[in-house]
Design a protein around this motif. Sequence first.
Motif, PDB file in Angstrom:
ATOM      1  N   ARG A 141     -84.571  45.215 -53.171  1.00 33.20           N
ATOM      2  CA  ARG A 141     -85.793  44.542 -52.726  1.00 33.20           C
ATOM      3  C   ARG A 141     -86.708  44.253 -53.897  1.00 33.20           C
ATOM      4  NH1 ARG A 141     -88.117  40.798 -49.902  1.00 33.20           N
ATOM      5  NH2 ARG A 141     -90.266  41.304 -49.286  1.00 33.20           N
ATOM      6  N   LEU A 142     -86.821  45.229 -54.809  1.00 35.12           N
ATOM      7  CA  LEU A 142     -87.659  45.021 -55.995  1.00 35.12           C
ATOM      8  C   LEU A 142     -87.083  43.916 -56.866  1.00 35.12           C
ATOM      9  CD1 LEU A 142     -88.497  48.725 -56.958  1.00 35.12           C
ATOM     10  CD2 LEU A 142     -90.060  47.019 -55.977  1.00 35.12           C
ATOM     11  N   LEU A 143     -85.748  43.832 -56.943  1.00 33.05           N
ATOM     12  CA  LEU A 143     -85.113  42.775 -57.718  1.00 33.05           C
ATOM     13  C   LEU A 143     -85.445  41.406 -57.120  1.00 33.05           C
ATOM     14  CD1 LEU A 143     -83.244  41.833 -59.963  1.00 33.05           C
ATOM     15  CD2 LEU A 143     -81.292  42.258 -58.441  1.00 33.05           C
ATOM     16  N   ASP A 144     -85.413  41.314 -55.797  1.00 30.42           N
ATOM     17  CA  ASP A 144     -85.778  40.048 -55.153  1.00 30.42           C
ATOM     18  C   ASP A 144     -87.220  39.656 -55.480  1.00 30.42           C
ATOM     19  OD1 ASP A 144     -83.253  39.914 -54.078  1.00 30.42           O
ATOM     20  OD2 ASP A 144     -83.820  40.792 -52.137  1.00 30.42           O
ATOM     21  N   LEU A 145     -88.116  40.636 -55.476  1.00 31.45           N
ATOM     22  CA  LEU A 145     -89.508  40.360 -55.796  1.00 31.45           C
ATOM     23  C   LEU A 145     -89.667  39.911 -57.245  1.00 31.45           C
ATOM     24  CD1 LEU A 145     -91.276  43.327 -53.944  1.00 31.45           C
ATOM     25  CD2 LEU A 145     -91.198  40.920 -53.242  1.00 31.45           C
ATOM     26  N   ALA A 146     -88.921  40.537 -58.135  1.00 32.04           N
ATOM     27  CA  ALA A 146     -89.008  40.157 -59.549  1.00 32.04           C
ATOM     28  C   ALA A 146     -88.499  38.740 -59.748  1.00 32.04           C
ATOM     29  CB  ALA A 146     -88.218  41.150 -60.390  1.00 32.04           C
ATOM     30  N   ARG A 147     -87.437  38.388 -59.069  1.00 36.12           N
ATOM     31  CA  ARG A 147     -86.923  37.027 -59.190  1.00 36.12           C
ATOM     32  C   ARG A 147     -87.911  35.995 -58.597  1.00 36.12           C
ATOM     33  NH1 ARG A 147     -80.659  38.448 -57.522  1.00 36.12           N
ATOM     34  NH2 ARG A 147     -80.049  39.249 -59.596  1.00 36.12           N
ATOM     35  N   ASP A 148     -88.561  36.360 -57.498  1.00 40.70           N
ATOM     36  CA  ASP A 148     -89.595  35.471 -56.925  1.00 40.70           C
ATOM     37  C   ASP A 148     -90.731  35.265 -57.911  1.00 40.70           C
ATOM     38  OD1 ASP A 148     -88.106  35.252 -54.646  1.00 40.70           O
ATOM     39  OD2 ASP A 148     -89.253  36.745 -53.497  1.00 40.70           O
ATOM     40  N   GLU A 154     -92.344  29.963 -63.264  1.00 41.36           N
ATOM     41  CA  GLU A 154     -91.725  28.719 -63.732  1.00 41.36           C
ATOM     42  C   GLU A 154     -92.422  27.507 -63.085  1.00 41.36           C
ATOM     43  OE1 GLU A 154     -87.641  29.215 -62.774  1.00 41.36           O
ATOM     44  OE2 GLU A 154     -87.146  30.242 -64.688  1.00 41.36           O
ATOM     45  N   ARG A 155     -92.826  27.574 -61.796  1.00 43.52           N
ATOM     46  CA  ARG A 155     -93.522  26.471 -61.138  1.00 43.52           C
ATOM     47  C   ARG A 155     -94.903  26.257 -61.773  1.00 43.52           C
ATOM     48  NH1 ARG A 155     -91.511  28.966 -56.472  1.00 43.52           N
ATOM     49  NH2 ARG A 155     -93.594  29.825 -56.031  1.00 43.52           N
ATOM     50  N   LEU A 156     -95.547  27.388 -62.067  1.00 46.47           N
ATOM     51  CA  LEU A 156     -96.870  27.276 -62.676  1.00 46.47           C
ATOM     52  C   LEU A 156     -96.793  26.655 -64.058  1.00 46.47           C
ATOM     53  CD1 LEU A 156     -98.480  30.684 -61.607  1.00 46.47           C
ATOM     54  CD2 LEU A 156     -99.001  28.410 -60.720  1.00 46.47           C
ATOM     55  N   ALA A 166     -96.768  34.935 -69.470  1.00 53.04           N
ATOM     56  CA  ALA A 166     -96.622  35.466 -68.115  1.00 53.04           C
ATOM     57  C   ALA A 166     -95.202  35.236 -67.630  1.00 53.04           C
ATOM     58  CB  ALA A 166     -97.626  34.793 -67.190  1.00 53.04           C
ATOM     59  N   LEU A 167     -94.594  34.067 -67.981  1.00 53.86           N
ATOM     60  CA  LEU A 167     -93.218  33.797 -67.572  1.00 53.86           C
ATOM     61  C   LEU A 167     -92.256  34.778 -68.249  1.00 53.86           C
ATOM     62  CD1 LEU A 167     -91.098  32.128 -66.139  1.00 53.86           C
ATOM     63  CD2 LEU A 167     -91.167  30.532 -68.089  1.00 53.86           C
ATOM     64  N   ASP A 168     -92.497  35.033 -69.544  1.00 52.08           N
ATOM     65  CA  ASP A 168     -91.624  35.974 -70.251  1.00 52.08           C
ATOM     66  C   ASP A 168     -91.684  37.363 -69.627  1.00 52.08           C
ATOM     67  OD1 ASP A 168     -90.899  33.928 -71.912  1.00 52.08           O
ATOM     68  OD2 ASP A 168     -92.271  34.523 -73.541  1.00 52.08           O
ATOM     69  N   GLU A 169     -92.857  37.798 -69.291  1.00 47.81           N
ATOM     70  CA  GLU A 169     -92.992  39.132 -68.695  1.00 47.81           C
ATOM     71  C   GLU A 169     -92.319  39.189 -67.330  1.00 47.81           C
ATOM     72  OE1 GLU A 169     -97.112  39.906 -68.624  1.00 47.81           O
ATOM     73  OE2 GLU A 169     -97.250  40.354 -70.798  1.00 47.81           O
ATOM     74  N   ALA A 170     -92.402  38.099 -66.564  1.00 46.83           N
ATOM     75  CA  ALA A 170     -91.753  38.086 -65.257  1.00 46.83           C
ATOM     76  C   ALA A 170     -90.230  38.141 -65.413  1.00 46.83           C
ATOM     77  CB  ALA A 170     -92.170  36.842 -64.489  1.00 46.83           C
ATOM     78  N   GLU A 171     -89.704  37.379 -66.386  1.00 44.61           N
ATOM     79  CA  GLU A 171     -88.249  37.412 -66.615  1.00 44.61           C
ATOM     80  C   GLU A 171     -87.798  38.784 -67.094  1.00 44.61           C
ATOM     81  OE1 GLU A 171     -87.630  34.275 -69.329  1.00 44.61           O
ATOM     82  OE2 GLU A 171     -87.464  32.721 -67.766  1.00 44.61           O
ATOM     83  N   ARG A 172     -88.596  39.402 -67.975  1.00 42.63           N
ATOM     84  CA  ARG A 172     -88.224  40.754 -68.463  1.00 42.63           C
ATOM     85  C   ARG A 172     -88.183  41.741 -67.288  1.00 42.63           C
ATOM     86  NH1 ARG A 172     -92.194  41.436 -71.419  1.00 42.63           N
ATOM     87  NH2 ARG A 172     -91.353  40.420 -73.283  1.00 42.63           N
ATOM     88  N   ALA A 173     -89.135  41.689 -66.422  1.00 46.05           N
ATOM     89  CA  ALA A 173     -89.183  42.596 -65.276  1.00 46.05           C
ATOM     90  C   ALA A 173     -87.982  42.366 -64.356  1.00 46.05           C
ATOM     91  CB  ALA A 173     -90.485  42.411 -64.509  1.00 46.05           C
ATOM     92  N   ALA A 174     -87.588  41.082 -64.198  1.00 44.70           N
ATOM     93  CA  ALA A 174     -86.434  40.797 -63.337  1.00 44.70           C
ATOM     94  C   ALA A 174     -85.135  41.344 -63.931  1.00 44.70           C
ATOM     95  CB  ALA A 174     -86.323  39.293 -63.125  1.00 44.70           C
ATOM     96  N   VAL A 175     -84.990  41.173 -65.254  1.00 43.90           N
ATOM     97  CA  VAL A 175     -83.784  41.689 -65.910  1.00 43.90           C
ATOM     98  C   VAL A 175     -83.717  43.211 -65.808  1.00 43.90           C
ATOM     99  CG1 VAL A 175     -82.603  41.947 -68.117  1.00 43.90           C
ATOM    100  CG2 VAL A 175     -83.562  39.739 -67.462  1.00 43.90           C
ATOM    101  N   GLN A 176     -84.832  43.877 -66.054  1.00 43.82           N
ATOM    102  CA  GLN A 176     -84.857  45.341 -65.968  1.00 43.82           C
ATOM    103  C   GLN A 176     -84.502  45.821 -64.561  1.00 43.82           C
ATOM    104  OE1 GLN A 176     -88.772  46.334 -67.395  1.00 43.82           O
ATOM    105  NE2 GLN A 176     -88.121  46.325 -69.562  1.00 43.82           N
TER     106      GLN A 176
END
Length: 441
Positions: A141-148, A154-156, A166-176
């Motif tokens: 579930r957390l992975l789904d949230l990170a990908r969202d 990316e839209r912003l 902010a995009l880099d931090e979101a991608e890092r969180a999704a990978v982790q």
Amino acid sequence: MRTAFKILLPILVVAIGIGAFRVLKSTKPEQTPPEVQERVWRVDVERAVPQRLAPELTLYGRVETPDLLRATASASAWVTDVAVRDGELVAEGDVLVRLDERDFLPRIEQAKAQIAELEAEIESERNRYETDKLALEKEKRLLDLARDAVARQERLKTQQVGAEQALDEAERAAVQQALAVSNREMSLADHPTRVRALEARLASNQARLQELQLEYERATLRAPYDGIVTGVEVTPGDQVAKGQVLARMFALDSLQVRARIPAPYQAELLTALRQAGTLPAAAEIGDTAVALTLDRIAGEAGPSGVDGLFHVASDPAALRLGQMLTVRLERPARDGVIAVPFRAVYGGGRIYKLEDGRMVGVDVETLGEHRGGKDEVERLLVRSPQIKAGDLIVTTHMPNAMDGLRVETLDEGRMAKAPGGGAQGAGAASAKGSAQTQAVQ
């Protein structure tokens, strides 16, 4: 005149002497010439009684057992008690030797503790598995949230509203979070392997515990059957190693006799065993008779013969392991056999009959020894077509025996009364023993 008288007087005296000699010679008594008498030897005889008898083979055997028990120490320990001595009769279940239980109990408790620890680890692993399953759902579930969040950033950015950082931090969180989900899935996948490893260790320790408990049970060595102790190798206070022999014993009913059968008799006895299954035999220990049966012939032979294995058919209480015995084995019975004293046989194959007061030599086939009963004298069995029932056999051993030698019996009257002869004649010969030869004029 006187001269003539002197001459005639000696002549007259000589003439008178010659005349007197002739008169005396003519009147002397006639002397009968001495008669030469043939020497007569006195002998003992028996009547021939052909029978069906079994020749015996004398063998020399040794008592042994294929089931000698060597009671050994189950583990390294100290000896606390020795309950038997060499030569004692023991019953099934009797204590032979005791080892100190304090050498066994600590190892058993240690094995139990290791088993309890492994059982706890297995339970912990199962709990961990259930926890990992619940945690995996949340991490997905957390992975789904990170990908969202990455998609939103990316839209912003496309709308030139969001920052690159902010995009880099979101991608890092999704990978982790994806890595966390992967680790959780791997942990769940390894769960069966970890459980099997723990269960294998548990089984190993349980087997070790059973081994230790068995060693503890065997710390008190007991007789597995009724038998006789043949040796005790330890004394109280000795420290023994695992596998060291502490005592030896054997069961009486496992005793057998091994005797070497000469090579010339091997084929005959093998044939007899195939036909009859067993052959009777006997041995004597003092006044005690031990019945045996030849059950089988050993599988390996030597230059001098092959070993025969005899079963003890009577009470084996008088036997002891390693004892040497003289075994009398009955060979197959033969017809037309005559039992004679050993002294009646010359050169191993010739006896003499008594016919018309003279010895007549007969060549015979010697078949072996025979003794009908415990108190009977051992005899030699012979056979010959020239010997008929009732023939008188000379049983006195003659050093000058030869055909035509004139002999007479020691007891003519008794032999004449013997009906067909065997029993009384044999009794007479046995009573007189080895008769000495005597000559009479």
